[in-house]
Design a protein around this motif. Structure first.
Motif, PDB file in Angstrom:
ATOM      1  N   MET A  45     -20.883  22.710 -11.240  1.00  0.00           N
ATOM      2  CA  MET A  45     -19.670  21.836 -11.521  1.00  0.00           C
ATOM      3  C   MET A  45     -19.572  20.746 -11.787  1.00  0.00           C
ATOM      4  O   MET A  45     -19.123  19.825 -12.676  1.00  0.00           O
ATOM      5  N   ASN A  46     -20.514  19.907 -12.019  1.00  0.00           N
ATOM      6  CA  ASN A  46     -21.044  18.363 -12.418  1.00  0.00           C
ATOM      7  C   ASN A  46     -21.365  18.986 -13.562  1.00  0.00           C
ATOM      8  O   ASN A  46     -20.898  17.282 -14.256  1.00  0.00           O
ATOM      9  N   ARG A  47     -22.030  19.090 -14.061  1.00  0.00           N
ATOM     10  CA  ARG A  47     -22.530  19.640 -15.412  1.00  0.00           C
ATOM     11  C   ARG A  47     -21.335  20.102 -16.509  1.00  0.00           C
ATOM     12  O   ARG A  47     -21.398  19.424 -17.504  1.00  0.00           O
ATOM     13  N   SER A  48     -20.566  20.927 -16.070  1.00  0.00           N
ATOM     14  CA  SER A  48     -19.285  21.055 -16.562  1.00  0.00           C
ATOM     15  C   SER A  48     -17.622  21.291 -16.494  1.00  0.00           C
ATOM     16  O   SER A  48     -17.110  21.428 -17.298  1.00  0.00           O
ATOM     17  N   PHE A  49     -17.931  21.100 -15.685  1.00  0.00           N
ATOM     18  CA  PHE A  49     -16.193  20.688 -15.065  1.00  0.00           C
ATOM     19  C   PHE A  49     -15.414  19.318 -15.344  1.00  0.00           C
ATOM     20  O   PHE A  49     -15.770  18.477 -15.319  1.00  0.00           O
ATOM     21  N   LYS A  50     -14.397  19.558 -16.126  1.00  0.00           N
ATOM     22  CA  LYS A  50     -13.555  18.750 -16.335  1.00  0.00           C
ATOM     23  C   LYS A  50     -12.031  19.246 -16.263  1.00  0.00           C
ATOM     24  O   LYS A  50     -11.482  20.249 -16.018  1.00  0.00           O
ATOM     25  N   ILE A  51     -11.277  18.326 -16.401  1.00  0.00           N
ATOM     26  CA  ILE A  51     -10.456  17.674 -15.682  1.00  0.00           C
ATOM     27  C   ILE A  51      -9.063  16.935 -16.840  1.00  0.00           C
ATOM     28  O   ILE A  51      -9.395  15.649 -17.000  1.00  0.00           O
ATOM     29  N   TYR A  52      -7.562  17.278 -17.123  1.00  0.00           N
ATOM     30  CA  TYR A  52      -7.253  16.462 -18.252  1.00  0.00           C
ATOM     31  C   TYR A  52      -5.846  15.913 -17.115  1.00  0.00           C
ATOM     32  O   TYR A  52      -5.888  16.868 -16.272  1.00  0.00           O
ATOM     33  N   VAL A  53      -6.023  14.764 -17.411  1.00  0.00           N
ATOM     34  CA  VAL A  53      -4.728  13.586 -15.999  1.00  0.00           C
ATOM     35  C   VAL A  53      -3.627  13.504 -16.753  1.00  0.00           C
ATOM     36  O   VAL A  53      -4.045  12.824 -18.450  1.00  0.00           O
ATOM     37  N   TYR A  54      -2.402  14.259 -16.960  1.00  0.00           N
ATOM     38  CA  TYR A  54      -1.364  13.924 -17.775  1.00  0.00           C
ATOM     39  C   TYR A  54      -1.793  11.600 -18.031  1.00  0.00           C
ATOM     40  O   TYR A  54      -1.153  11.190 -17.044  1.00  0.00           O
ATOM     41  N   PRO A  55      -1.251  11.511 -18.960  1.00  0.00           N
ATOM     42  CA  PRO A  55      -1.421   9.908 -19.286  1.00  0.00           C
ATOM     43  C   PRO A  55      -0.200   9.637 -18.869  1.00  0.00           C
ATOM     44  O   PRO A  55       0.474  10.051 -19.541  1.00  0.00           O
ATOM     45  N   HIS A  56      -0.139   8.636 -19.030  1.00  0.00           N
ATOM     46  CA  HIS A  56       0.784   7.463 -18.325  1.00  0.00           C
ATOM     47  C   HIS A  56       0.460   5.955 -18.471  1.00  0.00           C
ATOM     48  O   HIS A  56      -0.728   5.220 -18.531  1.00  0.00           O
ATOM     49  N   ARG A  57       1.472   5.165 -19.163  1.00  0.00           N
ATOM     50  CA  ARG A  57       1.459   4.079 -20.044  1.00  0.00           C
ATOM     51  C   ARG A  57       1.142   3.055 -19.193  1.00  0.00           C
ATOM     52  O   ARG A  57       1.657   3.436 -17.509  1.00  0.00           O
ATOM     53  N   ARG A  58       0.728   1.195 -18.743  1.00  0.00           N
ATOM     54  CA  ARG A  58       0.797   0.658 -17.452  1.00  0.00           C
ATOM     55  C   ARG A  58       1.789   0.485 -17.446  1.00  0.00           C
ATOM     56  O   ARG A  58       2.226  -0.273 -16.054  1.00  0.00           O
ATOM     57  N   ASN A  59       3.005  -0.138 -18.471  1.00  0.00           N
ATOM     58  CA  ASN A  59       4.425  -0.508 -18.913  1.00  0.00           C
ATOM     59  C   ASN A  59       5.629   0.973 -18.465  1.00  0.00           C
ATOM     60  O   ASN A  59       6.410   0.544 -18.742  1.00  0.00           O
ATOM     61  N   ASP A  60       4.892   1.784 -18.054  1.00  0.00           N
ATOM     62  CA  ASP A  60       5.502   2.962 -17.766  1.00  0.00           C
ATOM     63  C   ASP A  60       6.778   2.685 -15.991  1.00  0.00           C
ATOM     64  O   ASP A  60       6.163   2.056 -15.151  1.00  0.00           O
ATOM     65  N   PRO A  61       8.031   2.850 -16.248  1.00  0.00           N
ATOM     66  CA  PRO A  61       8.848   2.393 -15.243  1.00  0.00           C
ATOM     67  C   PRO A  61       8.713   2.634 -13.878  1.00  0.00           C
ATOM     68  O   PRO A  61       8.003   1.893 -12.839  1.00  0.00           O
ATOM     69  N   PHE A  62       7.961   3.946 -13.890  1.00  0.00           N
ATOM     70  CA  PHE A  62       7.204   4.548 -12.456  1.00  0.00           C
ATOM     71  C   PHE A  62       5.739   4.471 -12.650  1.00  0.00           C
ATOM     72  O   PHE A  62       4.768   5.333 -12.382  1.00  0.00           O
ATOM     73  N   ALA A  63       4.567   3.329 -13.285  1.00  0.00           N
ATOM     74  CA  ALA A  63       3.534   2.616 -13.235  1.00  0.00           C
ATOM     75  C   ALA A  63       3.290   3.637 -11.655  1.00  0.00           C
ATOM     76  O   ALA A  63       2.367   4.056 -11.238  1.00  0.00           O
ATOM     77  N   ASN A  64       3.678   2.828 -10.840  1.00  0.00           N
ATOM     78  CA  ASN A  64       2.908   2.710  -9.341  1.00  0.00           C
ATOM     79  C   ASN A  64       3.192   4.162  -9.137  1.00  0.00           C
ATOM     80  O   ASN A  64       2.333   4.820  -7.978  1.00  0.00           O
ATOM     81  N   VAL A  65       3.418   5.206  -8.876  1.00  0.00           N
ATOM     82  CA  VAL A  65       4.003   6.135  -8.638  1.00  0.00           C
ATOM     83  C   VAL A  65       2.982   7.343  -9.698  1.00  0.00           C
ATOM     84  O   VAL A  65       1.918   8.414  -8.619  1.00  0.00           O
ATOM     85  N   SER A  90     -14.484   9.105 -12.824  1.00  0.00           N
ATOM     86  CA  SER A  90     -15.423   9.690 -12.342  1.00  0.00           C
ATOM     87  C   SER A  90     -15.725  10.377 -13.900  1.00  0.00           C
ATOM     88  O   SER A  90     -14.776  10.465 -14.429  1.00  0.00           O
ATOM     89  N   HIS A  91     -17.156  11.314 -14.085  1.00  0.00           N
ATOM     90  CA  HIS A  91     -16.800  12.341 -15.176  1.00  0.00           C
ATOM     91  C   HIS A  91     -15.855  13.595 -15.693  1.00  0.00           C
ATOM     92  O   HIS A  91     -16.314  13.824 -16.778  1.00  0.00           O
ATOM     93  N   PHE A  92     -15.631  13.555 -14.705  1.00  0.00           N
ATOM     94  CA  PHE A  92     -14.819  14.620 -14.588  1.00  0.00           C
ATOM     95  C   PHE A  92     -14.171  14.691 -15.534  1.00  0.00           C
ATOM     96  O   PHE A  92     -13.270  16.034 -16.020  1.00  0.00           O
ATOM     97  N   VAL A  93     -13.125  13.673 -15.573  1.00  0.00           N
ATOM     98  CA  VAL A  93     -11.688  13.638 -16.904  1.00  0.00           C
ATOM     99  C   VAL A  93     -12.630  13.078 -17.743  1.00  0.00           C
ATOM    100  O   VAL A  93     -13.175  12.734 -18.447  1.00  0.00           O
ATOM    101  N   THR A  94     -11.401  14.632 -18.932  1.00  0.00           N
ATOM    102  CA  THR A  94     -11.503  14.596 -19.723  1.00  0.00           C
ATOM    103  C   THR A  94     -10.857  14.217 -20.468  1.00  0.00           C
ATOM    104  O   THR A  94      -9.047  13.945 -20.325  1.00  0.00           O
ATOM    105  N   ARG A  95     -10.250  13.899 -22.533  1.00  0.00           N
ATOM    106  CA  ARG A  95      -9.144  13.462 -22.941  1.00  0.00           C
ATOM    107  C   ARG A  95      -9.201  14.450 -23.568  1.00  0.00           C
ATOM    108  O   ARG A  95      -7.884  14.129 -24.670  1.00  0.00           O
ATOM    109  N   ASN A  96      -9.646  15.037 -23.992  1.00  0.00           N
ATOM    110  CA  ASN A  96      -9.649  16.639 -24.810  1.00  0.00           C
ATOM    111  C   ASN A  96      -9.096  17.972 -23.857  1.00  0.00           C
ATOM    112  O   ASN A  96      -9.899  18.145 -23.116  1.00  0.00           O
ATOM    113  N   PRO A  97      -7.952  17.679 -23.805  1.00  0.00           N
ATOM    114  CA  PRO A  97      -7.278  18.907 -22.697  1.00  0.00           C
ATOM    115  C   PRO A  97      -8.074  20.233 -23.409  1.00  0.00           C
ATOM    116  O   PRO A  97      -7.611  21.214 -22.573  1.00  0.00           O
TER     117      PRO A  97
END
Length: 376
Positions: A45-65, A90-97
């Motif tokens: 898991m530590n070696r290979s598991f990857k998670i893509y987090v849907y990106p949102h800007r810090r100035n998004d109206p719902f950045a707090n959410v 963490s190292h699990f996040v990837t920017r490459n979906p």
């Protein structure tokens, strides 16, 4: 869907038919169902598991959410915020979906609940619109209709939040604290149970067994028939100390001076009391039928707790008294072994609550890996 099937089937049947935990089970000395398999998988898991987090800007109206909170989480529902903060570091996040095993829907149910623009009444519409936008602006949701997506929620309202987005409830992985397989909306093995943990600073305290004079302890609001029955039955007992409201004396003192600490179902099957008991070295007594206990795919709960059917409240003392002192010592020693798995940290620590939730997600990663290039 799973690459390695979770190991809960016997436990589900055991709880469903209402048998209490007699302590006479094979391999109950072991904290893990299979430690070797867990460690082997954990390394992979530590070696290979990857998670893509849907990106949102810090100035998004719902950045707090949508973004991790910039303060230290607290309160009963801190697990949700701690997970999101830890994942971001963490190292699990990837920017490459294209290399992602799972996709994280980062909305916070707790933040939506307190946002005056949304509130409890508007959460369902917010989630519905969010999924609509995700499915129309990105190709990833539509490959599996959300089966390789997940969200995290500790507040019980998280289950109702999906009522206008049925595809999330049916297909996505729901990582929730209120994890009961008795009601519609939670599917054991597809969904995952996350512990509700009250954050505490510093190392857990030490306490000599000889100072644990009380047989069992409970205190809390009377918001369920189980709790009312518990107090009515044992409220005047000299060995089982139960209270129908908050204590006037320190809560920690009661936990440290009791052999067993009772987790009694309230509005939901979950509360922070299991985490409290483990932190203070007290053996948890689970009075919550149909509770898909946190990390039950990994940990053998019979090795460090006592599971009692709610109908057996009248014989609770008898059940606890039948556990001899050596057996109690074994379970209490196992409590000390497992409690590190029920702690959050600002920066994730190996085998802590964050890594255990990640492992549960790793077990649930989809075997369907569609080709992004064919969709773009």
């Amino acid at each position: 869907m799973f690459k390695r099937a979770p190991m809960l089937i016997f436990g589900l049947a055991h709880d469903f038919f209402g048998f209490h935990d007699s302590g006479n089970h094979l391999n109950d000395n072991e904290v893990f169902h299979d430690r070797d398999i867990f460690l082997e998988d954990y390394k992979e898991m530590n070696r290979s598991f990857k998670i893509y987090v849907y990106p949102h800007r810090r100035n998004d109206p719902f950045a707090n959410v949508l973004l991790p909170v910039n303060y230290e989480p607290g309160g009963n529902y801190a697990s949700e915020s701690y997970f999101k903060k830890a994942l971001a570091k963490s190292h699990f996040v990837t920017r490459n979906p294209s290399e992602a095993d799972l996709f994280f829907l980062p909305f916070s149910i707790a933040s939506l609940r307190h946002d005056k623009r949304v509130g409890v009444g508007g959460i369902q519409d917010f989630i519905k619109d969010y999924i609509f936008n995700v499915s129309h602006n990105y190709p990833y949701w539509n490959r599996t209709n959300g089966a390789d997506h997940f969200y995290v929620a500790c507040h019980s309202i998280g289950k109702l939040a999906m009522d206008k987005a049925a595809e999330v409830k049916v297909n996505a992985i729901q990582v929730v604290c209120s994890s009961t397989y008795f009601v519609t909306g939670y599917v054991a093995h597809k969904d995952a149970s996350m512990p509700q943990i009250w954050p505490r600073k510093g190392d857990p305290p030490k306490q000599e067994i000889s100072k644990r004079k009380k047989l069992a302890f409970y205190a809390g609001a009377m918001n369920s028939p189980v709790r009312k029955n518990l107090v009515q039955t044992w409220g005047n007992d000299s060995e089982i100390s139960v209270h129908h409201s908050r204590l006037k004396t320190p809560y920690s003192e009661a936990l440290l001076t009791s052999k067993y600490c009772i987790h009694a179902k309230g509005f939901e099957v979950n509360t922070a009391r299991i985490g409290d008991a483990l932190y203070y070295g007290c053996v948890p007594v689970i009075l919550a039928d149909h509770y898909d206990l946190p990390f039950a795919d990994i940990l053998n709960w019979r090795s460090f707790s006592v599971v009692v059917a709610t109908v057996d409240v009248p014989v609770l003392k008898k059940i606890l008294k039948e556990i001899d002192f050596d057996e109690y010592l074994r379970r209490q020693n196992n409590v000390l072994k497992v409690r590190s798995h029920f702690q959050w940290h600002h920066f994730p620590v190996d085998f802590d609550a964050f890594y255990m939730v990640i492992y549960e997600l790793w077990l649930r990663r989809s075997s369907v890996r569609g080709s992004l290039s064919a969709l773009l």
